[in-house]
Design an enzyme around this catalytic site. Sequence first.
Site, short mmCIF file in Angstrom:
data_model
loop_
_atom_site.label_atom_id
_atom_site.label_comp_id
_atom_site.label_asym_id
_atom_site.label_seq_id
_atom_site.Cartn_x
_atom_site.Cartn_y
_atom_site.Cartn_z
N CYS A 116 18.29 49.74 47.19
CA CYS A 116 18.14 48.79 46.18
C CYS A 116 18.58 48.99 44.67
O CYS A 116 18.35 48.21 43.76
CB CYS A 116 16.53 48.62 46.18
SG CYS A 116 15.73 49.99 45.32
N ARG A 127 55.50 35.73 51.60
CA ARG A 127 54.36 36.63 51.96
C ARG A 127 52.99 35.87 52.15
O ARG A 127 52.73 34.49 51.68
CB ARG A 127 54.07 37.45 50.48
CG ARG A 127 54.16 36.72 49.25
CD ARG A 127 54.14 37.61 48.06
NE ARG A 127 54.27 36.82 46.94
CZ ARG A 127 54.71 37.30 45.60
NH1 ARG A 127 55.32 38.53 45.57
NH2 ARG A 127 54.77 36.45 44.63
N TYR A 183 18.86 47.29 55.77
CA TYR A 183 19.24 46.32 54.60
C TYR A 183 19.94 46.54 53.37
O TYR A 183 19.81 47.96 53.06
CB TYR A 183 17.93 45.46 54.21
CG TYR A 183 16.92 46.25 53.50
CD1 TYR A 183 16.90 46.23 52.05
CD2 TYR A 183 16.01 46.77 54.25
CE1 TYR A 183 16.04 46.84 51.25
CE2 TYR A 183 14.90 47.51 53.45
CZ TYR A 183 14.94 47.65 52.16
OH TYR A 183 14.34 48.28 51.33
N SER A 226 13.40 53.21 50.57
CA SER A 226 14.44 52.58 49.77
C SER A 226 15.21 53.42 48.87
O SER A 226 14.41 54.01 48.05
CB SER A 226 13.64 51.42 49.03
OG SER A 226 14.69 50.53 48.32
N ARG A 278 65.16 44.44 44.41
CA ARG A 278 63.70 44.31 44.02
C ARG A 278 62.78 45.06 44.73
O ARG A 278 62.93 45.74 45.82
CB ARG A 278 63.39 42.78 44.90
CG ARG A 278 64.19 41.73 44.24
CD ARG A 278 63.77 40.41 45.01
NE ARG A 278 64.79 39.33 44.51
CZ ARG A 278 64.45 38.37 43.69
NH1 ARG A 278 63.31 38.54 43.09
NH2 ARG A 278 65.13 37.43 43.25
N HIS A 299 54.26 33.50 36.08
CA HIS A 299 53.53 34.95 36.37
C HIS A 299 51.99 34.69 35.76
O HIS A 299 50.96 35.22 36.60
CB HIS A 299 54.13 35.77 35.35
CG HIS A 299 53.63 37.10 35.20
ND1 HIS A 299 52.59 37.52 34.29
CD2 HIS A 299 53.30 38.41 35.83
CE1 HIS A 299 52.14 38.56 34.10
NE2 HIS A 299 52.60 39.22 35.41
N LYS A 328 57.17 42.36 51.18
CA LYS A 328 58.51 41.59 50.89
C LYS A 328 59.41 41.98 52.07
O LYS A 328 60.23 41.11 52.66
CB LYS A 328 59.07 41.98 49.55
CG LYS A 328 59.92 40.94 49.06
CD LYS A 328 60.48 41.09 47.82
CE LYS A 328 59.31 40.62 46.63
NZ LYS A 328 59.65 40.98 45.36
N MET A 388 56.17 45.44 39.23
CA MET A 388 57.33 46.63 39.20
C MET A 388 58.48 45.93 38.85
O MET A 388 58.77 44.55 38.45
CB MET A 388 57.24 47.33 40.52
CG MET A 388 56.10 47.97 40.78
SD MET A 388 56.05 48.58 42.52
CE MET A 388 55.62 47.24 43.44
N GLY A 446 55.18 40.84 39.81
CA GLY A 446 55.54 41.23 38.57
C GLY A 446 55.08 42.42 38.03
O GLY A 446 55.79 42.75 36.90
#
Length: 871
Positions: free
Chosen positions: A822, A333, A842, A754, A90, A449, A20, A101, A99
């Site tokens: 895997c 933002r 992979y 693997s 803020r 919100h 912000k 904080m 919302g």
Amino acid sequence: MYAFDFSAGDGTDKSLLGGKGAGLAAMTALGLPVPPGFTLTTEACRRFTVEEELPDDVWGETLMALRRLEATTGRKLGATTGTPLLLSVRSGAKFSMPGMMDTVLDLGATEAVVPALTAWSGSEHFAWDAARRFVQTFGKVVLGADEAKFQGVLSELRAARGVDDDSKLSAEDLREATVRFREIVAETGATAPDDPVEQLRLAVAAVFESWNNRRAREYRRIHDIPDDLGTACNIQMMVFGDLGDDSGTGVCFTRDPATGEARPYGDYLPNAQGEDVVAGIRNTLNLDDLAKRHPGHHAALTGVMRTLEAHYQDMCDIEFTVERDRLWILQTRVGKRTAQAAIRIAVEMVGEGVIDRNTALLRVDPITLDQLLHPRLQRPIEIEPIVKGLNASPGAAAGSAVFDADRAVARAKAGEPVILVRWETTPDDIHGMAASQGILTSHGGRTSHAAVVARGMGIPAVTGAGGIDVDEAQRRFQTGDVVVNEGDRITIDGGTGLVYLGDLPLSRPEPSPELEVLLQWADEVRTLGVRANADDANTAAEAVRWGADGIGLARTEHMFMGERLPIVQQVILGHDAAAALDALEKVQTDDFEALLGAMDGKPVIVRLLDPPLHEFLPARIDLVAERAELVIAGESTAKIDEMIEAVRRLEEDNPMMGLRGVRLGVVRPELYRAQVRAALAAVARRLDAGGDPHLEIMIPLVSTGTELERMEAMIHREMAAASTPVDVPVGTMIEIPRAALLAAGLAKHARFFSFGTNDLTQMTFGISRDDAQDAFLVRYLEEGLFPTDPFVTIDIEGVGKLVEMATRAGRAARPGIEVGICGEHGGDPRTIAFCHRIGLDYVSCSPPRVPIARLAAAQAALGSGAENASV
């Protein structure tokens, strides 16, 4: 330095100024109409957290910045003559936490200042409204007063006057509300100080303290935001949208955050302050209504939207206020959006020449692609909806209606899908929202919100359904003649805003054209292969549809279940075992052939039988109960006695470390030989049919080189005896720490490794993945003993070190050995980044996570990851 004026801050430094504060600095530098103010840095918050009070030097810089602000505005905090300065205080962290904080508004609007506010505004109504808003937010945030009691006073006054929102109360009503609010605050044992400078000190401390409140911690846990960042605190001159019909406030997005469509999107509320829009206190108008009421302001706002989107090269979320025909931009933002919107925006911005392909790939958080699999309602829909609200977050969901966050969590933990129904959600509902399948509110717009948080979490939501009367005390809602009590089933459609009674059938969507384009770009960039875990042809076909490069794990034991289970049991019990093995070999040949057909031209790794044999037999307790019934009925128990004896013989105290994996191949070699012959026969069939099969055979749970050497020799003998000569690579699954430590020796007999990271994690930590979750893992995560769930993201320090070490040793012993993982870790973006970094070939994961893995692998190749995504 801890205090930076908006005009002096670095608009790119979100780490120091928060998102912000950085946005306010950037907009000020762009010359946009931003109310002046200053930002206290995240470092100030971190010091506050450590010292448990506002440090003197931080407060000293705050006072100096306040004096500069008074000089800039020509207003003075607490002034009882002239134009008083009112402030908003803020929070604003590096990563947006909408919302979660705390915020204090109208700071400085003491009763002593009311006459000066009245003179400046020409409205006693406005002045007392500012005073009551200050007592309300300061009382709740700083002094811990009960918000429900404040709302109760306002509801009572509205009912007495016969009006439906606070803006229609009289000045005297608002004065009475202020007095009564002070009485509510006094119940806490504290009072709001009359000195506005002291108010500011307490408000700043409360904002910093809110970094560690319950809802902020829960939000960070859900979104994987570090706890040590801290929040900045932004102190800004208040401007007012509640000065009459020539004023108003709103929230807008430069593109649609739900769909990504390139058109302005937002809410506007005349004669209101900003929190009235975000909190959903009043149902809003849209930007088209703003254009009709104030075409000049609408034109100016769309110009600001173009400026900001061009500056950030991304979709922006903007809060604005019109104060007596003057447009002010309060904050901006990079806007939160659904995965669908993120993908469309990224792809279309490439087409528009705004960003390049690599930037587009980094704009989408891979894990959010899971949202695209959210169900949709099957068409046609045969029943009528009971109510229509706003389509706030796409996707459909069915579940039991619940009316508070705690019950939503409790029911969801019990396995019940729930829809959280609220008048409007608040930040305190975050844990219940996360546990719910969908969200329904009677108030709030598309930027409320509930809408913003739901879109960020990928949860379907319908907001602003004004046709329902929510009675949270009685746990029910009513629309017309329909009453829905807690536990009743409802279905919501976040794409249309429609709500239905009962469970409607849902279906899975097809991937969008934009997703196909993005993933094609990802495939051009990534160097890490992405395979799928698939055990049958249908799952393999699904994997191909999602873009898998092959099968990294086919669990052959899954082919033994269902109608084939009696054949396996015959083999285990020794009843005509040769015939049973022959039958098993034939059906498994068919299975392998179907897998190879679905993956023609792609590698298919089949893992030979892994689980303990007792898993293919009924539980002994069930067999004993069945035997008792036979005895009572006077029937023979010979057959079941044999089964009970077999189960008893195969039972183990710790079966997952017992007779399983390669040990089965040693003790019951006929099982492995039959599986190998089936695999070789399937390859021969595919070759005869003109196919291009690429089968590989994997030996599980190896811990010694001699085990693997024996299995390799057996498979080579079967290959030599096969009617069609084929060369099938043999490799091993590394899932025991000892195997990782002795990888160089294993590589002599393995053409691929693997890593079975599920079992490797279990054995490295010494914990059971089946039991840990309920026993202690949740607590370990909550208390920070584990930074992440090791069964979701690979433990880089421990398990990861074993994987990296074994990979290095294996390649040193056998250059060119193929290496992958895997376990389900293969679909986790952070694990994928690690696999790319250590040079694996992979990853393999479940088919629906293949798109996630493809994008994450591309981001890893670009040297970044999901933390830079804007979703």
